[in-house]
Design a protein around this motif. Structure first.
Motif, PDB file in Angstrom:
ATOM      1  N   PRO A  79      41.014  27.349  -2.115  1.00 36.11           N
ATOM      2  CA  PRO A  79      41.121  26.015  -2.712  1.00 36.11           C
ATOM      3  C   PRO A  79      42.347  25.924  -3.618  1.00 36.11           C
ATOM      4  O   PRO A  79      42.770  26.912  -4.224  1.00 36.11           O
ATOM      5  N   ALA A  80      42.923  24.746  -3.696  1.00 37.23           N
ATOM      6  CA  ALA A  80      44.060  24.515  -4.580  1.00 37.23           C
ATOM      7  C   ALA A  80      43.553  24.345  -6.005  1.00 37.23           C
ATOM      8  O   ALA A  80      42.617  23.590  -6.251  1.00 37.23           O
ATOM      9  N   GLY A  81      44.166  25.055  -6.939  1.00 35.20           N
ATOM     10  CA  GLY A  81      43.722  25.036  -8.318  1.00 35.20           C
ATOM     11  C   GLY A  81      44.110  23.784  -9.080  1.00 35.20           C
ATOM     12  O   GLY A  81      44.849  22.921  -8.588  1.00 35.20           O
ATOM     13  N   PHE A  82      43.609  23.699 -10.307  1.00 30.74           N
ATOM     14  CA  PHE A  82      43.783  22.511 -11.141  1.00 30.74           C
ATOM     15  C   PHE A  82      45.257  22.223 -11.416  1.00 30.74           C
ATOM     16  O   PHE A  82      45.729  21.103 -11.199  1.00 30.74           O
ATOM     17  N   TRP A  83      46.006  23.200 -11.884  1.00 28.55           N
ATOM     18  CA  TRP A  83      47.396  22.960 -12.268  1.00 28.55           C
ATOM     19  C   TRP A  83      48.286  22.697 -11.064  1.00 28.55           C
ATOM     20  O   TRP A  83      49.268  21.956 -11.159  1.00 28.55           O
ATOM     21  N   LEU A  84      47.957  23.296  -9.937  1.00 27.54           N
ATOM     22  CA  LEU A  84      48.712  23.009  -8.722  1.00 27.54           C
ATOM     23  C   LEU A  84      48.551  21.543  -8.330  1.00 27.54           C
ATOM     24  O   LEU A  84      49.516  20.861  -7.956  1.00 27.54           O
ATOM     25  N   ARG A  85      47.344  21.046  -8.449  1.00 28.09           N
ATOM     26  CA  ARG A  85      47.080  19.654  -8.111  1.00 28.09           C
ATOM     27  C   ARG A  85      47.693  18.708  -9.147  1.00 28.09           C
ATOM     28  O   ARG A  85      48.156  17.617  -8.797  1.00 28.09           O
ATOM     29  N   VAL A  86      47.696  19.111 -10.412  1.00 26.84           N
ATOM     30  CA  VAL A  86      48.336  18.295 -11.442  1.00 26.84           C
ATOM     31  C   VAL A  86      49.830  18.172 -11.171  1.00 26.84           C
ATOM     32  O   VAL A  86      50.422  17.089 -11.283  1.00 26.84           O
ATOM     33  N   THR A  87      50.456  19.285 -10.790  1.00 22.04           N
ATOM     34  CA  THR A  87      51.889  19.263 -10.493  1.00 22.04           C
ATOM     35  C   THR A  87      52.190  18.356  -9.310  1.00 22.04           C
ATOM     36  O   THR A  87      53.157  17.581  -9.325  1.00 22.04           O
ATOM     37  N   ILE A  91      54.558  14.866  -9.281  1.00 21.16           N
ATOM     38  CA  ILE A  91      55.622  14.574  -8.318  1.00 21.16           C
ATOM     39  C   ILE A  91      55.402  13.207  -7.692  1.00 21.16           C
ATOM     40  O   ILE A  91      56.337  12.397  -7.557  1.00 21.16           O
ATOM     41  N   ASP A  92      54.163  12.910  -7.336  1.00 17.16           N
ATOM     42  CA  ASP A  92      53.850  11.601  -6.752  1.00 17.16           C
ATOM     43  C   ASP A  92      54.109  10.472  -7.747  1.00 17.16           C
ATOM     44  O   ASP A  92      54.630   9.413  -7.367  1.00 17.16           O
ATOM     45  N   VAL A  93      53.738  10.688  -9.004  1.00 19.23           N
ATOM     46  CA  VAL A  93      53.951   9.656 -10.025  1.00 19.23           C
ATOM     47  C   VAL A  93      55.444   9.362 -10.176  1.00 19.23           C
ATOM     48  O   VAL A  93      55.861   8.195 -10.274  1.00 19.23           O
ATOM     49  N   ILE A  94      56.262  10.402 -10.173  1.00 23.57           N
ATOM     50  CA  ILE A  94      57.708  10.215 -10.307  1.00 23.57           C
ATOM     51  C   ILE A  94      58.260   9.429  -9.123  1.00 23.57           C
ATOM     52  O   ILE A  94      59.052   8.490  -9.285  1.00 23.57           O
ATOM     53  N   LYS A 154      51.890  16.741  -2.506  1.00 26.96           N
ATOM     54  CA  LYS A 154      51.102  17.818  -1.904  1.00 26.96           C
ATOM     55  C   LYS A 154      51.889  18.520  -0.800  1.00 26.96           C
ATOM     56  O   LYS A 154      51.720  19.726  -0.580  1.00 26.96           O
ATOM     57  N   MET A 155      52.740  17.769  -0.078  1.00 28.55           N
ATOM     58  CA  MET A 155      53.570  18.402   0.946  1.00 28.55           C
ATOM     59  C   MET A 155      54.510  19.428   0.330  1.00 28.55           C
ATOM     60  O   MET A 155      54.706  20.529   0.879  1.00 28.55           O
ATOM     61  N   PHE A 193      38.054  14.533 -13.297  1.00 30.21           N
ATOM     62  CA  PHE A 193      39.242  15.302 -12.927  1.00 30.21           C
ATOM     63  C   PHE A 193      39.170  16.723 -13.475  1.00 30.21           C
ATOM     64  O   PHE A 193      39.578  17.685 -12.818  1.00 30.21           O
ATOM     65  N   LEU A 194      38.659  16.874 -14.699  1.00 23.73           N
ATOM     66  CA  LEU A 194      38.566  18.202 -15.310  1.00 23.73           C
ATOM     67  C   LEU A 194      37.592  19.120 -14.578  1.00 23.73           C
ATOM     68  O   LEU A 194      37.672  20.346 -14.704  1.00 23.73           O
ATOM     69  N   MET A 195      36.675  18.522 -13.805  1.00 21.27           N
ATOM     70  CA  MET A 195      35.740  19.346 -13.034  1.00 21.27           C
ATOM     71  C   MET A 195      36.469  20.290 -12.092  1.00 21.27           C
ATOM     72  O   MET A 195      35.961  21.368 -11.753  1.00 21.27           O
TER      73      MET A 195
END
Length: 217
Positions: A79-87, A91-94, A154-155, A193-195
């Protein structure tokens, strides 16, 4: 039979009657890689077995039967971890913010040119731009997640949203996850999200509502 993606290793059990007799193109539901299934050949007894692919071609699928009947699925993927998904989200927000600046500026200029200056025009443009930015952000998330399970963020980080059984997400489930699920996750003071940081399968509340996982490729 087990059909295995030669790129990411995802395996899926396929009923013998669903195996094509001739060569076919196969799309992996995890990494979206398109590879070739070489087809089946008849064996004594009237059944078929996969034709052996040429060793020189890495694009052919590996079809095999596991002796213990075990499967490799999305549940077994990392599974992809929390900080990886935050990063990935940053990128998407930018990216979306850059698009919003350009299109929002054009929309504002066109509105002032058509309606003229004044406080009423300003208030109308603020409301219109707010709705436009919200719609653009939601459309961006739902489209990319439903199309391939990966937003551009995510890509870049090679992570993907899939169903719990490894199948592609699809647009209806993407809408539930990205719009309804994330609204609820945010409305609960961000606890949904913190879950992700504490859950064993790294599922946020929006993932659980949509029955999805975010996995590493």
């Amino acid at each position: 039979m087990i059909l295995t993606c030669p790129t990411c290793g995802l395996s899926r059990e396929i009923a013998p009657e669903r195996l094509p007799e001739g060569p076919a193109r196969v799309t992996c539901p995890r990494c979206a890689r398109v590879f070739r299934y070489p087809g089946a050949v008849p064996v004594p007894g009237g059944s078929t077995e996969p034709a052996a692919p040429p060793e020189s071609s890495a694009e052919y699928a590996k079809v095999r039967t596991l002796p213990d009947g075990s499967l490799t699925s999305a549940a077994a993927a990392l599974p992809a971890g929390f900080w990886l998904r935050v990063t990935a989200a940053l990128i998407d927000v930018i990216l979306v913010s850059l698009v919003q600046m350009v299109l929002g500026g054009l929309l504002g200029w066109a509105g002032r040119a058509a309606l003229g200056p004044g406080p009423e025009t300003t208030h109308l443009l603020v409301l219109t731009l707010g709705l436009f930015n919200f719609a653009l952000w939601q459309t961006y998330k739902v489209f990319f997640t439903g199309y391939c399970g990966q937003t551009p963020g995510k890509m870049v980080l090679r992570i993907q949203v899939v169903r719990e059984d490894g199948r592609p997400v699809g647009y209806p489930r993407a809408f539930v996850r990205e719009v309804i699920g994330k609204f609820i996750s945010g409305a609960l003071l961000g606890i949904g999200f913190l879950m992700v940081a504490f859950d064993r399968r790294k599922q946020g509340l929006h993932d659980r509502l949509a029955a999805t996982l975010v996995i590493k490729l």
